[in-house]
Design a protein around this motif. Structure first.
Motif, PDB file in Angstrom:
ATOM      1  N   GLN A  96      19.435  23.934  31.777  1.00 12.36           N
ATOM      2  CA  GLN A  96      19.127  23.132  32.959  1.00 12.36           C
ATOM      3  C   GLN A  96      19.316  23.947  34.240  1.00 12.36           C
ATOM      4  O   GLN A  96      18.541  23.811  35.190  1.00 12.36           O
ATOM      5  N   GLU A  99      16.359  26.207  34.567  1.00 12.02           N
ATOM      6  CA  GLU A  99      15.196  25.449  35.033  1.00 12.02           C
ATOM      7  C   GLU A  99      15.323  25.110  36.518  1.00 12.02           C
ATOM      8  O   GLU A  99      14.341  25.197  37.282  1.00 12.02           O
ATOM      9  N   LEU A 100      16.547  24.731  36.934  1.00  9.50           N
ATOM     10  CA  LEU A 100      16.761  24.400  38.345  1.00  9.50           C
ATOM     11  C   LEU A 100      16.548  25.627  39.230  1.00  9.50           C
ATOM     12  O   LEU A 100      15.927  25.524  40.307  1.00  9.50           O
ATOM     13  N   ASP A 101      17.064  26.783  38.778  1.00  9.91           N
ATOM     14  CA  ASP A 101      16.856  28.006  39.566  1.00  9.91           C
ATOM     15  C   ASP A 101      15.367  28.329  39.683  1.00  9.91           C
ATOM     16  O   ASP A 101      14.881  28.725  40.752  1.00  9.91           O
ATOM     17  N   GLY A 102      14.638  28.155  38.550  1.00 13.61           N
ATOM     18  CA  GLY A 102      13.193  28.405  38.599  1.00 13.61           C
ATOM     19  C   GLY A 102      12.494  27.472  39.571  1.00 13.61           C
ATOM     20  O   GLY A 102      11.614  27.890  40.340  1.00 13.61           O
ATOM     21  N   LYS A 103      12.897  26.185  39.550  1.00 17.27           N
ATOM     22  CA  LYS A 103      12.281  25.223  40.466  1.00 17.27           C
ATOM     23  C   LYS A 103      12.619  25.559  41.917  1.00 17.27           C
ATOM     24  O   LYS A 103      11.769  25.413  42.815  1.00 17.27           O
ATOM     25  N   LEU A 104      13.866  25.998  42.146  1.00 19.12           N
ATOM     26  CA  LEU A 104      14.241  26.367  43.519  1.00 19.12           C
ATOM     27  C   LEU A 104      13.421  27.568  43.996  1.00 19.12           C
ATOM     28  O   LEU A 104      12.966  27.595  45.146  1.00 19.12           O
ATOM     29  N   ARG A 105      13.258  28.566  43.101  1.00 27.29           N
ATOM     30  CA  ARG A 105      12.430  29.719  43.495  1.00 27.29           C
ATOM     31  C   ARG A 105      10.990  29.299  43.758  1.00 27.29           C
ATOM     32  O   ARG A 105      10.355  29.774  44.714  1.00 27.29           O
ATOM     33  N   GLU A 106      10.476  28.382  42.913  1.00 25.52           N
ATOM     34  CA  GLU A 106       9.110  27.909  43.120  1.00 25.52           C
ATOM     35  C   GLU A 106       8.997  27.154  44.448  1.00 25.52           C
ATOM     36  O   GLU A 106       8.009  27.296  45.188  1.00 25.52           O
ATOM     37  N   ASN A 107      10.047  26.343  44.753  1.00 24.32           N
ATOM     38  CA  ASN A 107      10.030  25.608  46.027  1.00 24.32           C
ATOM     39  C   ASN A 107      10.069  26.564  47.212  1.00 24.32           C
ATOM     40  O   ASN A 107       9.384  26.349  48.226  1.00 24.32           O
ATOM     41  N   ASP A 108      10.887  27.627  47.095  1.00 22.25           N
ATOM     42  CA  ASP A 108      10.945  28.608  48.187  1.00 22.25           C
ATOM     43  C   ASP A 108       9.586  29.288  48.380  1.00 22.25           C
ATOM     44  O   ASP A 108       9.145  29.525  49.515  1.00 22.25           O
TER      45      ASP A 108
END
Length: 353
Positions: A96, A99-108
């Motif tokens: 998790q 996945e959260l780190d990936g989503k944060l990078r995608e958001n950035d």
């Protein structure tokens, strides 16, 4: 003559004395031998008793050691299961987190891309404003009118055109709304339900009864399975005792019967007395308690909602909803919410809540 008699008496006395001495010697030797034999027998018996006690102590030690080893193995198994669960939870958390780190990078990345687009749009808007100012200046030169005069004329024309278009659009919208009102209302209701409904699956026919150790399973099954057969006959629920550690499965489509079976098993295991007669007694007692609780819950629900004069069977059916669930929500709680919503809508419509 007197000398002969005296000599004979002395000889007889000497013979008697010799006989007494010999007899005493023989008796002493016999007693001594008996004492020695008794001592040897006592020593042999003591040695035998000593060996028996040592053997019993060894057997007791072996039994205690076996019991200790079994308890250590069970504790080690429980620790291993706990460690496995902890590792699984840790792996899930790590997944998790990734996945959260990936989503944060995608958001950035998206944020940076959005900022670049915003800057490009701002630059483009400035260029368009400059072009419009230049265009307005040329139009003023060509038409011989100021921008304010041209703007007023354009606004008046746009107002007249907008009024006509608005009237046509309103008429068309009203006709379309009449045709699609029912369909649209259904769509809105379905969409609302889908947004509110919990998308989780629930158990429909299975209840898990947890036990402290697997030894309880043998007591529940009973000799030749008589206890488990008595439980199934009394509750109408299938009881599955398999290799699942520290758990027994109660299977049945009636949630009330499953609850009766669960409470009866809990009382039997806590009490420790598990046999057919006791099982029937406990199940009958639990059935009575559940029935009383169902009626009490139904009455309390109707009182809370301000509903009076219901048939007793309807009250009982309301109470039974406490043990049923649908799509992750308790049916009794759902019914209470529905009743409150219906009362609010009735009040809004001027009807009797």
């Amino acid at each position: 003559m007197g000398t002969i008699i005296l000599t004979a008496c002395i000889a007889a006395a000497a013979a008697i004395a010799v006989y007494v001495l010999v007899t005493n010697y023989v008796l002493k030797n016999s007693i001594k031998k008996r004492c020695e034999a008794a001592v040897k027998e006592a020593e042999a018996e003591g040695e035998m008793i000593k060996k028996e006690k040592i053997l019993q102590a060894k057997e007791k030690f072996i039994q205690l050691k076996s019991e200790h080893d079994r308890m250590v193995n069970e504790r080690n198994q429980k620790l291993a299961q706990s460690e496995q669960k902890a590792k699984q939870i840790e792996n899930n958390l790590q997944n998790q987190q990734r996945e959260l780190d990936g989503k944060l990078r995608e958001n950035d990345r998206l944020k940076e891309q959005m900022q670049n687009q915003m800057q490009a749009l701002e630059h483009r808007r400035e260029e368009v404003d400059q072009m419009m100012r230049e265009q307005n200046a040329r139009l003023e030169q060509i038409s011989g009118m100021s921008s304010e005069e041209a703007k007023n004329i354009l606004i008046e024309n746009m107002k007249a055109e907008a009024k006509a278009d608005a009237a046509a659009y309103v008429s068309e919208t009203i006709e379309e709304a009449k045709l699609t009102a029912t369909k649209e209302a259904k769509r809105i209701i379905v969409s609302s339900i889908q947004r509110v409904a919990t998308e989780t699956a629930i158990e429909n026919a299975v209840t898990v009864f947890n036990i402290e150790s697997d030894e309880v399973k043998g007591r529940i099954i009973g000799r030749e399975g008589r206890n488990i057969r008595a439980l199934e006959a009394a509750t109408g629920i299938e009881i599955i005792v398999d290799d699942t550690p520290e758990a027994i499965i109660l299977s049945g489509f009636d949630p009330v019967r499953r609850e009766i079976a669960r409470l009866a098993l809990h009382q039997l295991v806590t009490d420790g007395r598990i046999h057919p007669a006791r099982i029937e007694e406990v199940v009958a007692k639990v059935k009575k308690q559940i029935e009383e609780e169902i009626v009490e819950v139904g009455k309390r629900t109707t009182i809370d909602l301000g509903i009076h004069g219901l048939h007793p069977e309807l009250i009982r059916m309301i109470g039974k909803m406490k043990y049923r669930s649908s799509y992750g929500q308790n049916l009794l709680q759902h019914a209470r919410e529905t009743a409150n919503l219906a009362g609010i809508m009735a009040a809004e419509l001027g009807l009797n809540p």
